[in-house]
Write a protein that holds these residues in place. Structure first.
Motif, mmCIF file in Angstrom:
data_model
loop_
_atom_site.group_PDB
_atom_site.id
_atom_site.type_symbol
_atom_site.label_atom_id
_atom_site.label_comp_id
_atom_site.label_asym_id
_atom_site.label_seq_id
_atom_site.Cartn_x
_atom_site.Cartn_y
_atom_site.Cartn_z
ATOM 1 N N ILE A 338 -0.603 -15.237 5.031
ATOM 2 C CA ILE A 338 0.409 -14.515 4.256
ATOM 3 C C ILE A 338 0.149 -14.777 2.781
ATOM 4 O O ILE A 338 -0.115 -15.904 2.365
ATOM 5 C CB ILE A 338 1.824 -14.973 4.636
ATOM 6 C CG1 ILE A 338 2.075 -14.716 6.124
ATOM 7 C CG2 ILE A 338 2.867 -14.269 3.782
ATOM 8 C CD1 ILE A 338 3.391 -15.270 6.614
ATOM 9 N N GLY A 339 0.222 -13.706 1.972
ATOM 10 C CA GLY A 339 -0.017 -13.908 0.555
ATOM 11 C C GLY A 339 0.014 -12.624 -0.231
ATOM 12 O O GLY A 339 0.501 -11.584 0.243
ATOM 13 N N GLU A 362 0.759 -6.955 -0.983
ATOM 14 C CA GLU A 362 1.505 -7.964 -0.250
ATOM 15 C C GLU A 362 0.992 -7.986 1.189
ATOM 16 O O GLU A 362 1.028 -6.955 1.876
ATOM 17 C CB GLU A 362 3.000 -7.641 -0.253
ATOM 18 C CG GLU A 362 3.652 -7.740 -1.614
ATOM 19 C CD GLU A 362 5.131 -7.384 -1.557
ATOM 20 O OE1 GLU A 362 5.438 -6.200 -1.295
ATOM 21 O OE2 GLU A 362 5.960 -8.293 -1.737
ATOM 22 N N HIS A 363 0.512 -9.124 1.624
ATOM 23 C CA HIS A 363 -0.028 -9.278 2.973
ATOM 24 C C HIS A 363 0.991 -10.061 3.802
ATOM 25 O O HIS A 363 1.331 -11.202 3.472
ATOM 26 C CB HIS A 363 -1.358 -10.010 2.931
ATOM 27 C CG HIS A 363 -2.445 -9.235 2.246
ATOM 28 N ND1 HIS A 363 -3.501 -8.673 2.927
ATOM 29 C CD2 HIS A 363 -2.636 -8.922 0.934
ATOM 30 C CE1 HIS A 363 -4.303 -8.043 2.079
ATOM 31 N NE2 HIS A 363 -3.794 -8.191 0.855
ATOM 32 N N VAL A 369 -0.109 -4.238 5.218
ATOM 33 C CA VAL A 369 -0.306 -4.570 3.813
ATOM 34 C C VAL A 369 0.419 -3.551 2.951
ATOM 35 O O VAL A 369 0.232 -2.340 3.108
ATOM 36 C CB VAL A 369 -1.804 -4.583 3.438
ATOM 37 C CG1 VAL A 369 -1.977 -4.915 1.962
ATOM 38 C CG2 VAL A 369 -2.564 -5.584 4.296
ATOM 39 N N HIS A 370 1.251 -4.053 2.049
ATOM 40 C CA HIS A 370 1.965 -3.206 1.096
ATOM 41 C C HIS A 370 1.138 -3.121 -0.187
ATOM 42 O O HIS A 370 0.867 -4.143 -0.823
ATOM 43 C CB HIS A 370 3.342 -3.802 0.807
ATOM 44 C CG HIS A 370 4.107 -3.063 -0.240
ATOM 45 N ND1 HIS A 370 5.003 -3.676 -1.097
ATOM 46 C CD2 HIS A 370 4.116 -1.740 -0.578
ATOM 47 C CE1 HIS A 370 5.521 -2.779 -1.919
ATOM 48 N NE2 HIS A 370 5.011 -1.597 -1.624
ATOM 49 N N LYS A 371 0.754 -1.899 -0.564
ATOM 50 C CA LYS A 371 -0.039 -1.691 -1.770
ATOM 51 C C LYS A 371 0.773 -0.856 -2.759
ATOM 52 O O LYS A 371 1.362 0.157 -2.394
ATOM 53 C CB LYS A 371 -1.354 -0.974 -1.448
ATOM 54 C CG LYS A 371 -2.258 -1.760 -0.523
ATOM 55 C CD LYS A 371 -3.621 -1.090 -0.369
ATOM 56 C CE LYS A 371 -4.543 -1.938 0.480
ATOM 57 N NZ LYS A 371 -5.922 -1.375 0.545
ATOM 58 N N THR A 389 -6.384 -8.938 6.770
ATOM 59 C CA THR A 389 -6.296 -9.815 5.600
ATOM 60 C C THR A 389 -7.447 -10.808 5.625
ATOM 61 O O THR A 389 -7.652 -11.494 6.631
ATOM 62 C CB THR A 389 -4.967 -10.576 5.581
ATOM 63 O OG1 THR A 389 -3.893 -9.637 5.462
ATOM 64 C CG2 THR A 389 -4.918 -11.560 4.417
ATOM 65 N N TYR A 390 -8.185 -10.864 4.541
ATOM 66 C CA TYR A 390 -9.284 -11.828 4.445
ATOM 67 C C TYR A 390 -9.136 -12.633 3.159
ATOM 68 O O TYR A 390 -8.887 -12.085 2.090
ATOM 69 C CB TYR A 390 -10.642 -11.120 4.437
ATOM 70 C CG TYR A 390 -11.778 -12.063 4.124
ATOM 71 C CD1 TYR A 390 -12.267 -12.923 5.095
ATOM 72 C CD2 TYR A 390 -12.322 -12.128 2.843
ATOM 73 C CE1 TYR A 390 -13.286 -13.829 4.811
ATOM 74 C CE2 TYR A 390 -13.340 -13.024 2.549
ATOM 75 C CZ TYR A 390 -13.816 -13.864 3.535
ATOM 76 O OH TYR A 390 -14.813 -14.761 3.241
#
Length: 443
Positions: A338-339, A362-363, A369-371, A389-390
């Motif tokens: 999460i990040g 926002e991951h 994912v919120h972009k 997410t990486y």
């Protein structure tokens, strides 16, 4: 204790190199704001090794273009990303990030070259004195491993000098300084200059220790050539016990500087790395450069807490004397999948007109994912996408690596401690990053 404070070093062998004041500069052109976002890790440089202290060999006329890796350190090469933002093709729901090649500096005619004959004495017979193995430092090469320096301390006190057949002079000194709390500094210093003084070099190696377990290995070197180009470089690695956690810590740092003698050009870099035995790691660099009317800056950092939390950031900007400015910055924070990521690309014209684009991610750790983002030209986007997410939760070069590459540091032997004498455990502060630029490069 002049030698203690003035520590220095030499490179392991000869290198014929071409020194450029800059490899890449960000720019704004053709509707693009272009900036290299680089997390590559590259240490050391390619050098020919002589193997012996007095061994001297002639260098060929070939040169090596200076193009190293920016950002990061450690022993190896990490991935590199080049980001290009296309202002024309970014819509409310779309932002393109594509790979781009490294951009040449806008003034290719300015090479800031130091040819081998400018800083190497001509070859002379063996055993006639120490010869300069110094060469200008290379930009964006991070912190070298200790083995790349070839530090070899002399066992006996030495104080000698001489004159070569071509009129150039040389000197070599070594000694030992002692102090309280078992402090000992062993040092070796050498240098020389041409007969007219236009070419000169200095090198110093040192190792320090005391009864607290503190150990330090260091190098400093400097030189100048007949055209007035001057350079300076220092390197250190330290082993000590952290005063807060009581854990063993190894810290490495390197500072490099070069200045042209024929034009208003130069650069400065400060790199540092810190590691402890539980996986806590911090790395960073501050860089500055100038070529005539253009100047640029870069700062970046990485922080790993050893428990899965990571913070990375980069801030780059540049400007011209006419008033044009441009830059790019980003930051990411992650823990347990999460990040977030966020950044800004911007440009200011000589008239003061400002353009910028901000973006964020926002991951949530669940594949969503919120972009979002916007720009000063009215574009905006706010979407949620299915995307993995990486991020790197651990440094690619960590505690085990730095211990394995610090054998000479760890093998430093402190003075024997008399029975009943105990060390003063005032560790002092750890090495802080130095934000200020040398006076010779400040504007």
């Amino acid at each position: 204790m002049a030698a203690t404070a003035s520590a220095s070093a030499s490179s392991r062998g000869f290198a014929a190199t071409e020194l450029r004041s800059v490899d890449i500069l960000p720019s704004f052109r053709n509707g693009f704001v272009e900036f290299r976002r680089t997390n590559r890790k590259l240490i050391g440089g390619c050098r020919d090794s002589t193997g012996g202290f007095f061994s001297v060999k002639c260098c060929s006329d070939s040169t090596m273009p200076i193009r190293g890796a920016s950002g990061g350190s450690g022993n190896g090469v990490d991935k590199s990303d080049d980001w290009r933002f296309d202002a024309k093709k970014t819509s409310a729901n779309y932002m393109r990030i594509q790979a781009s090649s490294a951009m040449p500096f806008p003034s290719p005619q300015s090479r800031f070259i130091s040819k081998p004959e400018k800083f190497f004495f001509r070859c002379i017979p063996r055993n006639s004195g120490p010869q300069s193995r110094d060469s200008p430092p290379k930009r964006d090469t991070g912190i070298a491993n200790e083995k790349d320096w070839g530090i070899s301390m002399l066992n006996d006190n030495v104080n000698e000098s001489g004159i070569n057949e071509d009129g150039s002079t040389w000197y070599r000194e070594s000694g030992e300084d002692l102090g309280d709390n078992g402090y000992r500094c062993r040092w070796t210093r050498m240098g020389g200059q041409s007969s007219d003084g236009t070419l000169a070099w200095k090198e110093t190696w040192w190792e320090k220790s005391d009864w607290t377990g503190y150990k330090e290995l260091g190098v400093e070197k400097s030189g100048k050539n007949v055209e007035g180009d001057a350079w300076w470089e220092t390197w250190r690695e330290v082993l000590h016990q952290d005063e807060w956690s009581n854990l063993a810590r190894i810290e490495r740092s390197a500072q490099k500087q070069a200045k042209s003698g024929t034009e208003n050009a130069g650069w400065y870099e400060n790199w540092w790395e810190k590691y402890d035995a539980k996986g806590w790691t911090e790395k960073g660099a501050h860089k500055y450069g100038r070529l005539n009317e253009q100047s640029w800056w870069e700062k970046w950092g990485e922080h790993y807490d050893g428990r899965g939390s990571v913070l990375k950031w980069t801030d780059k900007w540049a400007e011209t004397e006419l008033g044009t400015k441009w830059g790019d910055k980003w930051e990411e924070k992650f823990f347990a999948g999460i990040g977030s990521r966020q950044g800004e690309t911007w440009h200011v014209s000589p008239a003061g007109d400002r353009w910028s684009r901000t973006w964020g991610e926002e991951h949530f750790g669940n594949g969503k994912v919120h972009k979002y983002g916007k720009s000063t030209t009215g574009e905006s986007w706010d979407i949620v996408v299915d995307e993995g997410t990486y991020y790197e939760a651990e440094p690619h070069y960590g505690w085990a690596d730095v211990v394995g590459n610090s054998t000479q540091l760890l093998s430093i032997q402190p003075r024997e401690r008399p029975p009943g004498v105990f060390p003063n455990m005032d560790f002092g502060p750890s090495m802080p990053p130095e934000d200020e630029l040398p006076p010779t490069l400040s504007q």
